[in-house]
Each structure stands twice: as structure tokens, then as C-alpha cells.
Design an enzyme around this catalytic site. Structure first.
Site, mmCIF file in Angstrom:
data_model
loop_
_atom_site.group_PDB
_atom_site.id
_atom_site.type_symbol
_atom_site.label_atom_id
_atom_site.label_comp_id
_atom_site.label_asym_id
_atom_site.label_seq_id
_atom_site.Cartn_x
_atom_site.Cartn_y
_atom_site.Cartn_z
ATOM 1 N N LYS A 123 0.868 -1.182 0.000
ATOM 2 C CA LYS A 123 0.000 0.000 0.000
ATOM 3 C C LYS A 123 0.893 1.216 0.000
ATOM 4 O O LYS A 123 2.046 1.164 0.414
ATOM 5 C CB LYS A 123 -0.888 -0.002 1.249
ATOM 6 C CG LYS A 123 -2.062 0.946 1.177
ATOM 7 C CD LYS A 123 -3.083 0.452 0.182
ATOM 8 C CE LYS A 123 -4.489 0.674 0.601
ATOM 9 N NZ LYS A 123 -5.388 -0.383 0.199
HETATM 10 N N1 GLU Z 1 -7.254 -0.267 -2.911
HETATM 11 C C1 GLU Z 1 -8.021 -1.464 -3.088
HETATM 12 C C2 GLU Z 1 -7.995 -2.308 -1.841
HETATM 13 O O1 GLU Z 1 -7.773 -1.822 -0.763
HETATM 14 C C3 GLU Z 1 -7.630 -2.223 -4.340
HETATM 15 C C4 GLU Z 1 -6.225 -2.686 -4.433
HETATM 16 C C5 GLU Z 1 -5.838 -3.248 -5.786
HETATM 17 O O2 GLU Z 1 -6.684 -3.284 -6.664
HETATM 18 O O3 GLU Z 1 -4.677 -3.614 -5.942
HETATM 19 O O4 GLU Z 1 -8.294 -3.477 -1.850
#
Ligand code: GLU
Length: 442
Positions: A123
Site C-alpha cells: 500500500k
Molecule cells: N485499494 C483497493 C484495496 O484496498 C484495491 C487494491 C488493488 O486493486 O490492488 O483493496
């Protein structure tokens, strides 16, 4: 012949860092430890999952429209990659921090493992309020941040995606910057460095609504256990961003009724006990204006926060920021099931009240994994140079997420544990097996 010690014979790993009660990451690690207890997982797996592999912080300047330069702080946290490349969103939010990024990266590891995707977890993001920037400032910030990330990301190494405060436009800029800062005639084939792109830039059908669609598939699979009929089911939503709006719209198309909504501008609900809010119309209003404020439909009333949470519904879906459901709110809730749309919405004290009140509690790492699952489909399509139709995307998503929901239900029954612990158990069991098979290098 000397025998190589097997991982299970190794001495205990170093203890984890001391616990900070304010830390979201510590809260996430607690959940991992509970699941490791159930699984009797080796100490070293616990220790590995108890810290991210890599934590990057970037301070970088961006020129604002008035000519001034401002320094922004960007993050990328790579939690784990035993199952495959690091994967996870980029968040633009004024409260973005290293600690939150670590928790969110850990949850990505859990989601990918639970869905059985060949990905690890990551993240990142920038500490910024995107609403305060012009489109050009946002573009310059995104391009400069991507350049600063450099080799930290890569199509088979670490793949960003949208999260709170980012969207397909930002992913398109990120992809374009990555391609333009890399050499070689094949670089145009590296679009899978980022997922969640717009369709013309290599995005997938169904990615926009994927998180909401995934929540709906999970509810369809698990609600019968709570004796809730899908047709006519009444639900409320905290947050009406990408996740909330798509969840509401898909649920509405299947006959469910949206009863109350609250976002950062306030709350609304139907004045009559059997009335409802027209979800698609509200979603169109929010797409135009940025919030639920000013939405005009007869039979609705403005409500305060306490009234919102006390509104009787079958299913309550928090689809906003972390730890918004406190102990007090958990006491107010009048629902049969709480389905976590956003990541980590409940404090540990709230979790305890929800369990005590016997409210069905469906965890985020199961409910909101539709987003990363369709991100995976986008990546697969980009790598293979093919394009899937929407019905195929939806059908594949349904298969992946319903199978995960079944695994979680089975683990809950098998170990007599709550659904949340069961979701972590199911995820960590998979990771654990990979570590045992591979061993620890050298
Ligand atoms: N931000 C989204 C999550 O927290 C999607 C992450 C992604 O698609 O890699 O799951």
C-alpha cells in the site's frame, strides 16, 4: 550426511516491536496473531507477517499553479511477497501515514492470500487532500511521485491501484509516467505496472464497480445464514464513495432497499419506515457534486449521526475510513449483519460489542476483495494482450470471492471461531504452507 534444519526446528524469531495502542498496524498484527494461534503457525511466520518487508518514504517537490513549490510526503509499504508480486492501492489523503500504510499493506497480503491470487500485499500514497489541488497540480504531483518511486514499483514486482482519493485518471498518469521513464521498445507492453486504469488505457471492464460487486456476491452467499432475504433486504451505508455508491447501485438492481446514508457532509434517510432512497439517482448526484449534500428526493429527511446509526436495517455497510465505528456506535447499531466495505472500520472495543450483541460480522478482507481480484484480472488481460467482456469479469469475480466466502465459513465452523478470525486463518494457512514448502533462504 548433515541434515538441514527444517523451518519448524528453528529457534523462535525475534519478538515483535512494542505495542502502541494508537497504531492501526498493531491492531492488524493482533488479528494476525489470533489467527496464528488458531493455526499453531510457526513463530517465524508470525514474525515475518508482523513487520512489512520494505517501507519507503519519499519527500518530493511539486510546483503549484501559483508558482510556489510545495514538498509532499509519499509512501510505499511492501508488506509481503511470498505468494507473488506486491499489490495494493495508492491513497491520497491528508491523514495518510506510515503506520496506516503498514496496516493497509498487511490487509492487502491477507486479501490476496484469502482470494488465492498470486500476489503479495502493499500500500502507499501521498499525504495530501486531493480536493484542494487543481487537475494540473494533481497530475504534476502524480507524475513526480511516480518518478520518485522509480524501481520501487514494477509490472512484476509491485503493482499500484486506486484507493481512497485516487481513481482511474491518476492510475493512467502513473502508468504513463512509468512507461516514459523506462527504456526499450517493449516498454509500451508494461501497462500492467498499474491496475485500475481507464478502459482506453488498458483498464478492465468491471474494475470500477468491482469492490461493490464483490460485497454483493459475499452477501448473496452468506446472508441466508442470518435468515435475511435478499429481495427487499434493507441496508444503510456509511460513506458513498466508489465502494458505497457501487454497492448501493448493484444491491438496488437486485431488489434491496437503501434506507439511510451518511457521508462527510451529513446523513439522510427515508422518512417512512418502508420508504427508501433511490441509490442510482443518489450515485449520479454524488458523481456530479462530490457528496450526498443537496440530494433532492421527496420523503427523505436529514439526520444526525446518532439517528443514522440507530436506523433499523438488515445490513449495515461501513464503506468509509478506518476505525470510524467506535464502542458507542456499536451500541447504537440496529442491524442483523455488519458487512465491512472499507478496510478496518471497527475499533477493537467496537468489535467486542458487535460480537456480544450477536450481530453477524463479515470482515473487510473478505467483503472488499473484489477490487484487487478484478485488478488481478486486468493484469492478466494486459499481460496476455486480451480483453474480457463484462459478463466474464463478473462471472470470474463471483467464482473467486464466493469460494473464499465458503472457505471462511468452513474455517469458522471447523475451529468454532468468528468470521473475521476465520478469514485471517484461511489467508494465513495458505501463506504458511508456502513458507513451509519453500523454507527460508539460504
Ligand atoms: N485499494 C483497493 C484495496 O484496498 C484495491 C487494491 C488493488 O486493486 O490492488 O483493496
Amino acid at each position: 550426511m548433515a541434515i538441514t534444519p527444517q523451518p519448524t526446528d528453528l529457534p523462535p524469531a525475534e519478538p515483535l516491536t512494542p505495542k502502541d495502542p494508537e497504531s492501526l498496524f498493531a491492531m492488524a498484527v493482533d488479528a494476525v496473531n489470533r489467527a496464528c494461534d488458531v493455526l499453531n503457525a510457526p513463530d517465524y511466520v508470525r514474525a515475518i507477517l508482523g513487520q512489512p518487508k520494505n517501507e519507503f518514504i519519499f519527500n518530493f517537490p511539486v510546483q503549484l499553479d501559483d508558482g510556489h513549490y510545495k514538498i509532499f510526503k509519499g509512501y510505499r509499504i511492501q508488506h509481503n511477497n511470498i505468494l507473488g508480486p506486491y499489490k495494493g492501492g495508492m491513497r491520497y489523503h491528508p491523514e495518510m501515514s506510515l503506520d496506516d500504510g503498514k496496516a493497509l499493506a498487511l490487509w492487502m497480503t491477507m486479501k490476496c492470500a484469502l482470494m488465492r491470487l498470486p500476489y503479495g500485499g502493499a500500500k502507499g500514497g501521498v499525504k495530501v487532500n486531493p480536493r484542494e489541488l487543481s487537475v494540473n497540480e494533481l497530475m504534476r504531483l502524480t507524475r513526480r511521485f511516480t518518478a520518485a518511486l522509480g524501481e520501487t514499483i514494477g509490472p512484476d514486482h509491485d503493482i499500484p491501484a486506486p484507493d481512497v482519493g485516487t481513481n482511474s485518471q491518476i492510475m493512467d498518469w502513473m502508468m504513463d509516467t512509468y512507461l516514459n521513464t523506462h527504456e526499450g521498445s517493449e516498454r509500451q507492453a508494461l501497462k500492467h505496472v498499474v491496475t485500475g486504469k481507464s478502459l482506453p488505457c488498458g483498464g478492465s471492464e468491471g474494475r470500477d464497480k468491482a469492490t461493490g460487486q464483490g460485497i454483493v456476491y459475499v452477501l448473496q452467499e452468506l446472508l441466508p445464514e442470518f435468515l435475511i432475504n435478499f429481495e427487499g433486504m434493507r441496508f444503510s451505508l456509511l460513506g458513498f464513495g466508489n465502494v458505497g455508491a457501487h454497492t448501493a447501485t448493484v444491491l438496488e438492481s437486485l431488489g434491496a432497499k437503501l434506507v439511510a446514508v451518511m457521508d462527510h457532509t451529513g446523513g439522510i434517510r427515508s422518512q417512512h419506515a418502508d420508504g427508501f432512497i433511490r441509490a442510482k439517482e443518489l450515485a449520479d448526484h454524488v458523481a456530479k457534486t462530490g457528496s450526498i449534500k443537496g440530494y433532492d428526493q421527496s420523503g427523505l429527511e436529514s439526520i444526525d449521526s446518532e439517528t443514522f446509526f440507530r436506523t433499523p436495517v438488515d445490513v449495515f455497510i461501513p464503506a468509509a475510513m478506518e476505525r470510524m465505528i467506535t464502542k458507542q456506535i456499536a451500541e447504537w447499531l440496529d442491524c442483523k449483519v455488519l458487512a465491512e466495505g472499507g478496510n478496518g472500520p471497527c475499533t477493537p472495543e467496537a468489535d467486542a460489542i458487535i460480537a456480544y450483541r450477536n450481530i453477524g460480522h463479515l470482515p473487510a478482507i473478505l467483503c472488499n476483495s473484489g477490487g484487487v481480484t478484478v485488478s488481478y484480472f486486468e493484469w492478466v488481460q494486459n499481460k496476455a494482450g486480451v480483453r474480457w467482456e463484462l459478463d466474464r469479469v463478473d462471472a470470474e469475480l463471483k467464482k473467486v470471492i464466493v469460494n473464499a466466502a465458503r472457505r471462511v465459513r468452513l474455517a469458522a465452523q471447523q475451529f468454532s471461531i468468528d468470521m473475521s478470525t476465520a478469514a485471517y486463518v484461511t489467508a494465513i494457512d495458505h501463506i504458511n504452507k508456502a513458507y513451509i514448502q519453500r523454507g527460508i533462504f539460504p
